[in-house]
Design a protein around this motif. Structure first.
Motif, PDB file in Angstrom:
ATOM      1  N   ALA A  59      -7.572  -3.580  37.646  1.00 20.03           N
ATOM      2  CA  ALA A  59      -6.389  -3.614  38.510  1.00 20.03           C
ATOM      3  C   ALA A  59      -6.721  -3.013  39.871  1.00 20.03           C
ATOM      4  CB  ALA A  59      -5.246  -2.840  37.857  1.00 20.03           C
ATOM      5  N   VAL A  60      -7.463  -1.890  39.846  1.00 18.95           N
ATOM      6  CA  VAL A  60      -7.854  -1.256  41.102  1.00 18.95           C
ATOM      7  C   VAL A  60      -8.704  -2.217  41.933  1.00 18.95           C
ATOM      8  CG1 VAL A  60      -9.119   0.652  42.138  1.00 18.95           C
ATOM      9  CG2 VAL A  60      -7.772   1.029  40.084  1.00 18.95           C
ATOM     10  N   LYS A  61      -9.626  -2.893  41.248  1.00 19.37           N
ATOM     11  CA  LYS A  61     -10.480  -3.844  41.954  1.00 19.37           C
ATOM     12  C   LYS A  61      -9.667  -4.988  42.538  1.00 19.37           C
ATOM     13  CE  LYS A  61     -14.653  -2.876  39.344  1.00 19.37           C
ATOM     14  NZ  LYS A  61     -15.550  -3.346  38.291  1.00 19.37           N
ATOM     15  N   THR A  62      -8.658  -5.428  41.773  1.00 14.91           N
ATOM     16  CA  THR A  62      -7.810  -6.509  42.288  1.00 14.91           C
ATOM     17  C   THR A  62      -7.045  -6.048  43.519  1.00 14.91           C
ATOM     18  OG1 THR A  62      -7.534  -7.134  39.978  1.00 14.91           O
ATOM     19  CG2 THR A  62      -6.170  -8.266  41.586  1.00 14.91           C
ATOM     20  N   VAL A  63      -6.564  -4.812  43.482  1.00 15.44           N
ATOM     21  CA  VAL A  63      -5.844  -4.286  44.650  1.00 15.44           C
ATOM     22  C   VAL A  63      -6.783  -4.195  45.854  1.00 15.44           C
ATOM     23  CG1 VAL A  63      -4.704  -2.248  45.588  1.00 15.44           C
ATOM     24  CG2 VAL A  63      -4.091  -3.066  43.332  1.00 15.44           C
ATOM     25  N   LEU A  64      -8.024  -3.789  45.595  1.00 18.34           N
ATOM     26  CA  LEU A  64      -9.006  -3.744  46.688  1.00 18.34           C
ATOM     27  C   LEU A  64      -9.207  -5.143  47.274  1.00 18.34           C
ATOM     28  CD1 LEU A  64     -11.845  -1.351  45.506  1.00 18.34           C
ATOM     29  CD2 LEU A  64     -10.294  -1.063  47.431  1.00 18.34           C
ATOM     30  N   LEU A  65      -9.333  -6.112  46.368  1.00 16.32           N
ATOM     31  CA  LEU A  65      -9.503  -7.509  46.786  1.00 16.32           C
ATOM     32  C   LEU A  65      -8.341  -7.927  47.679  1.00 16.32           C
ATOM     33  CD1 LEU A  65     -11.523  -9.695  46.178  1.00 16.32           C
ATOM     34  CD2 LEU A  65     -10.129 -10.425  44.258  1.00 16.32           C
ATOM     35  N   LEU A  66      -7.149  -7.530  47.242  1.00 16.52           N
ATOM     36  CA  LEU A  66      -5.921  -7.836  47.967  1.00 16.52           C
ATOM     37  C   LEU A  66      -5.966  -7.232  49.377  1.00 16.52           C
ATOM     38  CD1 LEU A  66      -2.623  -7.269  46.047  1.00 16.52           C
ATOM     39  CD2 LEU A  66      -2.823  -6.489  48.379  1.00 16.52           C
ATOM     40  N   LEU A  67      -6.424  -5.961  49.452  1.00 22.17           N
ATOM     41  CA  LEU A  67      -6.500  -5.300  50.760  1.00 22.17           C
ATOM     42  C   LEU A  67      -7.495  -6.031  51.669  1.00 22.17           C
ATOM     43  CD1 LEU A  67      -6.458  -1.499  49.920  1.00 22.17           C
ATOM     44  CD2 LEU A  67      -4.719  -2.862  51.081  1.00 22.17           C
ATOM     45  N   PHE A  68      -8.639  -6.412  51.078  1.00 20.49           N
ATOM     46  CA  PHE A  68      -9.631  -7.096  51.899  1.00 20.49           C
ATOM     47  C   PHE A  68      -9.115  -8.448  52.376  1.00 20.49           C
ATOM     48  CE2 PHE A  68     -12.838  -4.330  49.609  1.00 20.49           C
ATOM     49  CZ  PHE A  68     -13.006  -3.514  50.705  1.00 20.49           C
ATOM     50  N   MET A  69      -8.326  -9.127  51.532  1.00 25.16           N
ATOM     51  CA  MET A  69      -7.709 -10.386  51.973  1.00 25.16           C
ATOM     52  C   MET A  69      -6.812 -10.125  53.176  1.00 25.16           C
ATOM     53  SD  MET A  69      -8.736 -12.839  50.100  1.00 25.16           S
ATOM     54  CE  MET A  69      -7.595 -14.097  50.628  1.00 25.16           C
ATOM     55  N   LEU A  70      -6.041  -9.022  53.092  1.00 24.41           N
ATOM     56  CA  LEU A  70      -5.111  -8.695  54.182  1.00 24.41           C
ATOM     57  C   LEU A  70      -5.870  -8.430  55.485  1.00 24.41           C
ATOM     58  CD1 LEU A  70      -2.283  -6.378  52.876  1.00 24.41           C
ATOM     59  CD2 LEU A  70      -2.090  -8.612  53.919  1.00 24.41           C
ATOM     60  N   ILE A  71      -7.072  -7.868  55.363  1.00 24.14           N
ATOM     61  CA  ILE A  71      -7.829  -7.552  56.576  1.00 24.14           C
ATOM     62  C   ILE A  71      -8.603  -8.765  57.081  1.00 24.14           C
ATOM     63  CG2 ILE A  71      -9.673  -6.117  57.531  1.00 24.14           C
ATOM     64  CD1 ILE A  71      -8.877  -4.005  55.406  1.00 24.14           C
ATOM     65  N   THR A  72      -9.250  -9.490  56.137  1.00 21.62           N
ATOM     66  CA  THR A  72     -10.168 -10.543  56.577  1.00 21.62           C
ATOM     67  C   THR A  72      -9.472 -11.848  56.945  1.00 21.62           C
ATOM     68  OG1 THR A  72     -10.534 -11.130  54.271  1.00 21.62           O
ATOM     69  CG2 THR A  72     -12.131  -9.669  55.293  1.00 21.62           C
ATOM     70  N   ASN A  73      -8.341 -12.144  56.305  1.00 23.20           N
ATOM     71  CA  ASN A  73      -7.698 -13.428  56.569  1.00 23.20           C
ATOM     72  C   ASN A  73      -7.283 -13.585  58.026  1.00 23.20           C
ATOM     73  OD1 ASN A  73      -7.255 -15.848  55.370  1.00 23.20           O
ATOM     74  ND2 ASN A  73      -5.857 -15.067  53.827  1.00 23.20           N
ATOM     75  N   PRO A  74      -6.536 -12.621  58.595  1.00 27.39           N
ATOM     76  CA  PRO A  74      -6.217 -12.760  60.018  1.00 27.39           C
ATOM     77  C   PRO A  74      -7.461 -12.718  60.897  1.00 27.39           C
ATOM     78  CG  PRO A  74      -5.434 -10.654  59.163  1.00 27.39           C
ATOM     79  CD  PRO A  74      -5.869 -11.462  57.996  1.00 27.39           C
ATOM     80  N   THR A  75      -8.481 -11.968  60.465  1.00 24.94           N
ATOM     81  CA  THR A  75      -9.700 -11.916  61.264  1.00 24.94           C
ATOM     82  C   THR A  75     -10.377 -13.288  61.303  1.00 24.94           C
ATOM     83  OG1 THR A  75      -9.958  -9.663  60.469  1.00 24.94           O
ATOM     84  CG2 THR A  75     -11.822 -10.614  61.614  1.00 24.94           C
ATOM     85  N   ALA A  76     -10.397 -13.957  60.142  1.00 24.69           N
ATOM     86  CA  ALA A  76     -11.002 -15.288  60.100  1.00 24.69           C
ATOM     87  C   ALA A  76     -10.205 -16.268  60.954  1.00 24.69           C
ATOM     88  CB  ALA A  76     -11.071 -15.778  58.651  1.00 24.69           C
ATOM     89  N   ALA A  77      -8.867 -16.207  60.845  1.00 23.56           N
ATOM     90  CA  ALA A  77      -8.028 -17.084  61.658  1.00 23.56           C
ATOM     91  C   ALA A  77      -8.300 -16.832  63.138  1.00 23.56           C
ATOM     92  CB  ALA A  77      -6.554 -16.834  61.347  1.00 23.56           C
ATOM     93  N   HIS A  78      -8.446 -15.553  63.463  1.00 21.74           N
ATOM     94  CA  HIS A  78      -8.744 -15.184  64.847  1.00 21.74           C
ATOM     95  C   HIS A  78     -10.089 -15.747  65.272  1.00 21.74           C
ATOM     96  CE1 HIS A  78      -9.744 -12.791  68.305  1.00 21.74           C
ATOM     97  NE2 HIS A  78     -10.770 -12.277  67.658  1.00 21.74           N
TER      98      HIS A  78
END
Lengths: 364, 105
Positions: free
Chosen positions: B64-83
């Motif tokens: 679960a902790v790893k999934t939450v980490l994954l979630l956080l990285f999605m939140l950071i990387t997704n807008p960065t990739a769009a940018h």
């Protein structure tokens, strides 16, 4: 004669070419002193930025003093040698001064920095400014170009130190220190163990080795400033307040975008805007840019010198951006509560629609 | 089904809905920049909601902790990739679509 002016101002700050810029300025001062026989003077000036107004970051003042002291030591070092690296017997008349400026002000834009520097130069009769090509007074936001432009408008001689033909004996300043290394090691070790999930000997040993390697390689890259415990904790605490706010904004954003996308008429009115945010520094600008991308109908396209180029999907998204709620929130996270009280971008006039003409202005 | 399972199903369904919106957006919107809006926002929330559901299902575990980490990285990387994509387009001089283009069609 500008080129032979021997009264030199050097704005200083931490940078990879700081050492070499000091060497260049001192060499120029020596050269001119030798040619004209007059006394040269080099002033190393540190314009302090907003960090010092933050109560939790008092130690930043020590860092400033440390930087200036280093400049002085290096400069005196260089004065003992001539250009061939031999000890110079003749007594050179170059005086070295250091100063801190802008303590009583809130420095933000290149304009502000140029103003305090020029004021200092005028007071002391300095007429030549040597800029460190890696000089980043506003954290790491690209600021050198506009600063150089502002300084040059004053009519003083402004040049970037040509640091590639630098003295070889000068080592690059090692900016790694214990607290950077500790912070780096702690973060990577903790992350390793978190992923491992089991605290047995094997994981502890391999984790320590991995974290050690990461620290050795990245400690001086990952942290621009020396991390302070209180500052970091306060920042993380404020960031945790920011996250729910941001999540709420993201959810709202998604409903509005979903509405637009699924609407039969596709009611969009896109436009590019240039937005000069009152935020400096790598991490804070990245946070703002990513937050803007995640919230209603706005997308950060580019970072152009001192401003963000933002593409907005609808008029209401533009109004939201001009309202500056996100900017305030990010300022709250990084600079504290008092910094969050700032006029909106619309009131400050730092947001405008972007056209191709903007691409060339200021590049003369 | 337990209330937790309802919550998980609800989160995953919401995630699917926003991912669907992102796909519709990519098809319907007129140019690269506007499409980037769809991918950066709807797609992020879609993924984050689905991952949040999965983390709940794992319960109090390392996964679960790893999934939450994954979630956080999605939140950071997704807008960065769009940018990154939008910035590449901007560097290439691609003009954003405006409402006046529509009248020209």
């Amino acid at each position: 004669m500008p080129d032979t002016s021997s009264r030199i101002l050097v704005p200083v700050g931490e940078s990879s070419t700081f050492r070499n810029t000091v060497a260049y300025a001192v060499r120029e001062a020596r050269r001119i002193a030798a040619e004209t026989g007059e006394e040269s003077t080099v002033h190393f000036v540190y314009p302090v930025r907003w960090q010092l107004v933050d109560e939790s970051e008092r130690s930043a003042a020590d860092a400033v003093a440390d930087t200036l002291e280093r400049a002085r030591v290096w400069a005196n070092d260089d004065l003992d040698y001539d250009d061939d690296g031999d000890l110079d017997a003749e007594d050179v008349s170059v005086s070295i001064e250091t100063a801190v400026v802008g303590e009583d002000r809130y420095l933000f834009s290149p304009n502000d920095f140029a103003e305090v520097l020029l004021e200092y130069a005028r007071d002391r009769g300095l007429d030549r400014i040597v800029l460190d090509p890696e000089y980043q007074p506003g954290g790491s936001a690209p600021m050198l170009q506009p600063l150089e432009f502002e300084l040059a408008r004053s009519g003083l001689v402004v040049e970037e130190a040509p640091v590639d033909r630098v003295v070889e004996r000068g080592r690059l300043p090692s900016r790694a220190n214990v607290s950077k290394a500790l912070a780096m090691f702690g973060v990577s070790f903790g992350f390793y163990l978190l992923l491992a999930g089991v605290f047995d000997t094997f994981n502890l040993v391999t984790g320590a080795i991995s974290a050690g390697v990461v620290t050795a390689v990245f400690a001086r890259i990952s942290f621009v400033n020396t991390p302070s415990v209180t500052g970091t904790v306060a920042r993380i605490a404020r960031f945790l307040l920011y996250v729910p706010y941001l999540l709420w904004e993201i959810v709202k954003a998604n409903f509005s975008v979903a509405y637009i996308i699924l609407h039969p008429d596709l009611p969009i009115d896109p436009e590019m805007q240039r937005y000069r945010a009152a935020i400096w520094g790598d991490l804070s600008v990245t946070t703002l840019a990513n937050s803007i991308t995640l919230t209603p109908g706005t997308l950060t396209v580019d970072m152009d010198r001192d401003s963000l180029i933002i593409h907005s999907l609808t008029g209401s998204a533009r109004d939201g951006l001009a309202g500056g709620a996100l900017e305030r929130a990010v300022r709250f996270v990084f600079y504290g509560r008092s910094a969050a009280r700032i006029p909106t971008p619309a009131e400050r006039g730092t947001i405008a629609s972007w056209t191709d003409d903007d691409q060339t202005d200021g590049d003369e | 089904m337990t209330p937790l399972e309802y919550l998980v199903v609800g989160l995953v369904l919401a995630g699917v809905f926003f991912s669907f919106v992102a796909v519709v957006g990519i098809i319907r919107l007129p140019d690269l920049y506007t499409r980037a809006h769809a991918t950066s926002k709807s797609d992020t929330l879609g993924t984050v909601l689905s991952l949040g559901g999965i983390a709940l299902l794992f319960g109090a575990e390392v996964s679960a902790v790893k999934t939450v980490l994954l979630l956080l990285f999605m939140l950071i990387t997704n807008p960065t990739a769009a940018h990154a994509i939008a910035r590449a387009a901007h560097d290439q001089g691609i003009e954003p679509w405006t409402t006046s283009d529509e009248e020209g069609d």
